[in-house]
Design an enzyme around this catalytic site. Structure first.
Site, mmCIF file in Angstrom:
data_model
loop_
_atom_site.group_PDB
_atom_site.id
_atom_site.type_symbol
_atom_site.label_atom_id
_atom_site.label_comp_id
_atom_site.label_asym_id
_atom_site.label_seq_id
_atom_site.Cartn_x
_atom_site.Cartn_y
_atom_site.Cartn_z
ATOM 1 N N CYS A 53 7.684 -0.261 4.474
ATOM 2 C CA CYS A 53 6.825 -0.614 5.608
ATOM 3 C C CYS A 53 6.818 0.464 6.680
ATOM 4 O O CYS A 53 5.903 0.515 7.491
ATOM 5 C CB CYS A 53 7.265 -1.949 6.177
ATOM 6 S SG CYS A 53 8.907 -1.896 6.921
ATOM 7 N N ARG A 89 -2.563 -1.562 6.641
ATOM 8 C CA ARG A 89 -2.315 -2.493 7.743
ATOM 9 C C ARG A 89 -3.639 -2.803 8.463
ATOM 10 O O ARG A 89 -3.938 -3.951 8.768
ATOM 11 C CB ARG A 89 -1.316 -1.882 8.746
ATOM 12 C CG ARG A 89 0.109 -1.721 8.217
ATOM 13 C CD ARG A 89 0.811 -3.071 8.043
ATOM 14 N NE ARG A 89 0.816 -3.827 9.281
ATOM 15 C CZ ARG A 89 1.729 -3.708 10.234
ATOM 16 N NH1 ARG A 89 2.727 -2.864 10.084
ATOM 17 N NH2 ARG A 89 1.675 -4.461 11.324
HETATM 18 N N1 NVA Z 1 12.781 -4.745 9.705
HETATM 19 C C1 NVA Z 1 12.249 -3.785 10.642
HETATM 20 C C2 NVA Z 1 10.794 -3.608 10.426
HETATM 21 C C3 NVA Z 1 10.172 -2.539 11.267
HETATM 22 C C4 NVA Z 1 8.703 -2.434 11.040
HETATM 23 C C5 NVA Z 1 12.537 -4.239 12.067
HETATM 24 O O1 NVA Z 1 12.437 -5.440 12.358
HETATM 25 O O2 NVA Z 1 12.889 -3.397 12.896
HETATM 26 N N1 CP Z 2 5.687 -1.328 9.731
HETATM 27 C C1 CP Z 2 5.577 -1.509 11.063
HETATM 28 O O1 CP Z 2 5.445 -2.619 11.549
HETATM 29 O O2 CP Z 2 5.591 -0.355 11.772
HETATM 30 P P1 CP Z 2 5.711 -0.255 13.365
HETATM 31 O O3 CP Z 2 7.062 -0.778 13.744
HETATM 32 O O4 CP Z 2 5.553 1.204 13.646
HETATM 33 O O5 CP Z 2 4.626 -1.086 13.977
#
Ligand code: NVA
Ligand code: CP
Length: 314
Positions: A256, A284
């Site tokens: 992600c 996205r």
């Molecule tokens: N698991 C991560 C996803 C970031 C897009 C977080 O919550 O920081």
């Molecule tokens: N994958 C995702 O949500 O990226 P950001 O934290 O950069 O929004």
């Protein structure tokens, strides 16, 4: 009653597939829809973001609308104004509101009092907008999602949970490998219409066996920086070429982002030929545009009212 999107379990299986179809259409013709012409959408960020902010902001503009980006630290909510009052005020100014926040309770409270759609831009337990892009990306490569195997290797976090919820709703067999103490909950509530399966295990190679796509995420999510044991516990769960070799032929990697090359994924995989990660990041925007169209098209929610525990318990 407005439609909300807090965990993904609010969608029926048919709605999810239609949303992915629509996302593919909008990807092919990004300016085709003017669903938000003359309307504004509030995006509230309590945590950092690159992809979520840019994809929502640009996507809303492509739909003819205007994004109002708010940092919650600059809002009165940070000085104690009630979530209820924030919901009542936002409902009179904008067409929908997204929130990137911590505890899911706050998100459910916002949805309870809002008369406009509320969508989750990442919470402690869920990241359903990410899962929509994940599924769109897998479908682009593999065609139908029904019966497909997908693996997630690493921390059993918000990203893993949303992949489990929406992947099984799309009919996929989702296997998640995590070390003890970092696993998804065994009793994770899947959507009522989920026709796929969820398997939790410790062995990464067991999880990826037969999988067309292998996903991972950071070992230290936002807000978890204080847990010194995480990196050690998760270090056997690196997504590298050897792990992809143990998956289905032509299996590809997803992440992600943001990535930490050398930790949860190798630079060889992240920047190599066996990934769809950068396409996934682009997706996205397309997936979220289709989501906004759905949320703003009205109609009764299919399932899971905002107070339901479905998919929301840790
Ligand atoms: N698991 C991560 C996803 C970031 C897009 C977080 O919550 O920081
Ligand atoms: N994958 C995702 O949500 O990226 P950001 O934290 O950069 O929004």
């Amino acid at each position: 009653m407005p439609r909300h999107f807090l965990t993904g379990a609010e969608l029926s299986a048919a709605e999810l597939l239609a949303l992915l179809d629509r996302a593919a259409e909008l990807k092919a013709a990004p300016l085709r829809s003017r669903a938000l012409a003359g309307r504004s959408v509030a995006l509230i960020f309590e945590k950092h973001s690159t992809r979520t902010r840019i994809s929502f902001e640009v996507g809303i503009q492509e739909l003819g609308g205007h994004a109002v980006v708010l940092r919650s630290g600059e809002m009165q909510i940070a000085r104690g104004e009630a979530i209820r009052d924030t919901a009542l005020v936002l409902s009179r100014q904008v067409a929908a509101v997204g929130w990137r926040t911590g505890p899911d309770e706050g998100l459910r409270e916002l949805a309870r009092y809002a008369s406009i759609p509320v969508f989750n831009m990442l919470s402690e337990l869920h990241h359903p907008c990410q899962a929509l892009a994940d599924l769109l990306t897998v479908r682009e490569v593999c065609g139908s999602l029904d019966g497909l195997r997908i693996a997630y290797v690493g921390d059993g976090n918000n990203v893993a949970r949303s992949l489990a919820v929406l992947g099984t709703l799309a009919g996929m067999h989702v296997a998640v490998a995590s070390p003890p103490g970092y696993s998804l909950e065994q009793d994770l509530a899947l959507p009522p219409e989920a026709s796929g399966t969820l398997t939790l295990c410790e062995d990464a190679r067991e999880a990826v066996a037969g999988a067309q796509a292998v996903c991972t995420d950071v070992w230290v999510s936002m807000g978890q920086e204080g847990d010194a044991d995480r990196v050690g516990a998760l270090s056997p769960y690196r997504l590298d070429d050897a792990l992809l070799d143990a998956a289905a032929p032509d299996a590809f990697a997803l992440h992600c982002l943001p990535a930490h090359p050398g930790q949860e994924i190798t630079a060889e995989v992240l920047y190599g030929q066996r990934q769809r990660i950068w396409e996934q990041a682009e997706n996205r925007r397309h997936a979220q545009k289709a989501l906004l169209e759905l949320l703003l098209s009205g109609g009764e929610p299919y399932a899971a009212p905002v107070d339901s525990a479905a998919g929301a318990s840790a």
